[in-house]
Design an enzyme around this catalytic site. Sequence first.
Site, short mmCIF file in Angstrom:
data_model
loop_
_atom_site.label_atom_id
_atom_site.label_comp_id
_atom_site.label_asym_id
_atom_site.label_seq_id
_atom_site.Cartn_x
_atom_site.Cartn_y
_atom_site.Cartn_z
N GLU A 171 -3.99 -13.03 53.92
CA GLU A 171 -4.27 -11.68 54.44
C GLU A 171 -3.76 -10.58 53.51
OE1 GLU A 171 -3.19 -11.42 58.61
OE2 GLU A 171 -4.71 -12.90 59.16
N GLU A 289 -8.18 -18.79 59.76
CA GLU A 289 -7.43 -18.47 60.98
C GLU A 289 -8.43 -17.92 61.98
OE1 GLU A 289 -3.85 -16.07 60.88
OE2 GLU A 289 -3.31 -16.87 58.90
O1 AHR Z 1 -1.35 -16.67 63.10
C1 AHR Z 1 -0.48 -15.60 63.27
C2 AHR Z 1 -0.60 -14.58 62.15
O2 AHR Z 1 -1.86 -13.97 62.23
C3 AHR Z 1 -0.56 -15.11 60.75
O3 AHR Z 1 0.74 -15.26 60.28
C4 AHR Z 1 -1.28 -14.07 59.97
O4 AHR Z 1 -1.93 -14.59 58.85
C5 AHR Z 1 -2.25 -13.48 60.99
O5 AHR Z 1 -2.18 -12.09 60.99
#
Ligand code: AHR
Length: 488
Positions: A171, A289
């Site tokens: 991210e 994610e």
């Molecule tokens: O999964 C929780 C968080 O969400 C992770 O650390 C991050 O990559 C995202 O913002």
Amino acid sequence: MNRIKLDLDRCLAPIERNIFGGFTEHLGRCIYGGIYSPGSHLADSDGLRTDVLAALDKLRIPIIRYPGGNFASGYRWQDGVGPSEERPVREDLAWHTLDSNHFGTNEFIKFCRKLNAEPYLVVNCGDGDMREARDWVEYCNGTQETALVKLRHKHGFSAPHAVKYWGLGNEVDGPWQIGYKTPEEYARTYHEFAKVMRWVDPSIKLIASVTSGWIDRVVERTQLLVEQAANFIDYASIHWYVGNYDGNFANYMACSEIIEERIGAFEGLIRALTFQQKLTHRIHIAVDEWNVWYRARGDDARANGLEETYNLEDALVVAIQLNAFIRHARSVKMANLAQLVNAIAPIMTDNNGLLLQTIFYPFEIYSRTCGDTALDVYWEGNTFSSGEHSALRSLDVSATLNQQQKYVSVYVVNRSQTEAMETTISLDGGQFNGKVQAYVVNGTDIKAENTFAQPDQVRTVEQPLRADGHTFTHTFEPHSVTALVCAL
Ligand code: AHR
């Protein structure tokens, strides 16, 4: 009456099993107290929770991303190898906690191997440098007699770990990230990191972090990366989390549209850049994610380690996201449920056992019954409206074919809170051959949750059905997820 039309000649793309991937981060009780609890009566000789391993095994997860997440952007992998008692305690600025580093690379690899899952490591592109990144590849995968390979041997691992998947940063488009990067900064960083990592091991697959916020010049980010580093990009990563922010069931069910918009836009962008740059290889999409996450956020999230409690409507939304991955099987070749244990997870632990949250069940069914090929399924019927959308089909559908074992799996989310949906399912290019196994995830109402006191409010119920010839009728229960696995 609703209609679902399947045609065995209308195949979309092969399904990559990595769409059933997972994600574990040094965050809250995901690793410590979730996966890893040395000293617990439930732990094996490696300190891994055997009950957690058994539950994860049911999900048949083929790949697991680690060590973050935001945590990765401040992580030094060297802190997490070698004798446990010599490892330094560090402050983690991503989640503002202390990390003992007792769980690190080698513990993670062991964990993956016990699950027959491929490890996917994310290097630190936040406050880390490319020397650390390339050294990590060498430590894990090196075969020559270098100091780092000898160090791995000394740590008890004579064979290379052969880690195939490497993410370059997490991210990086977000101001919340340690070491946020502008599109220009990341494209250049990515190229230089990737170059030396590939020089160490030319066989590795590299994943570029493109967007998670969806606002920070997404098009330019992708364009600069592809223009400057296309040959080093195997996957372009995108993230999202969805939630029922306004407490409105119809709006929540309409999140399918945001997901379609995002995947559709991003796959178009990658295709355009592939065309413009005359690339000869495909850049795949990794949604590395994804999940429902909206309750345990903000300051509370830090306090409670993102321990989100899921209900039935969240399970429907997890299935809606899996349907999207199947319908976009041509471009989405990896997806990682974030996360696996305790932190926004399908599995919650306490000292004495574990609980399967509602979202465990659709994931389990899809992962276990998904075929090898996505079908271009057509469906029509009842509709509903939400604040922003009208004429949305009440059913959300995807379908796969297992060519070798000869079955079709039809996945249906009935997004009506009240109406059962009578549906005709027809098949061209083949015939139904008797046995149909139905797997239904449902509960008494959309807010039903599983708790340690009442663990079975939402779960899967199996039902044997029959279908012969070209068509059969099935009624989908209100607020349910159903997989119909039909023999051919
Ligand atoms: O999964 C929780 C968080 O969400 C992770 O650390 C991050 O990559 C995202 O913002």
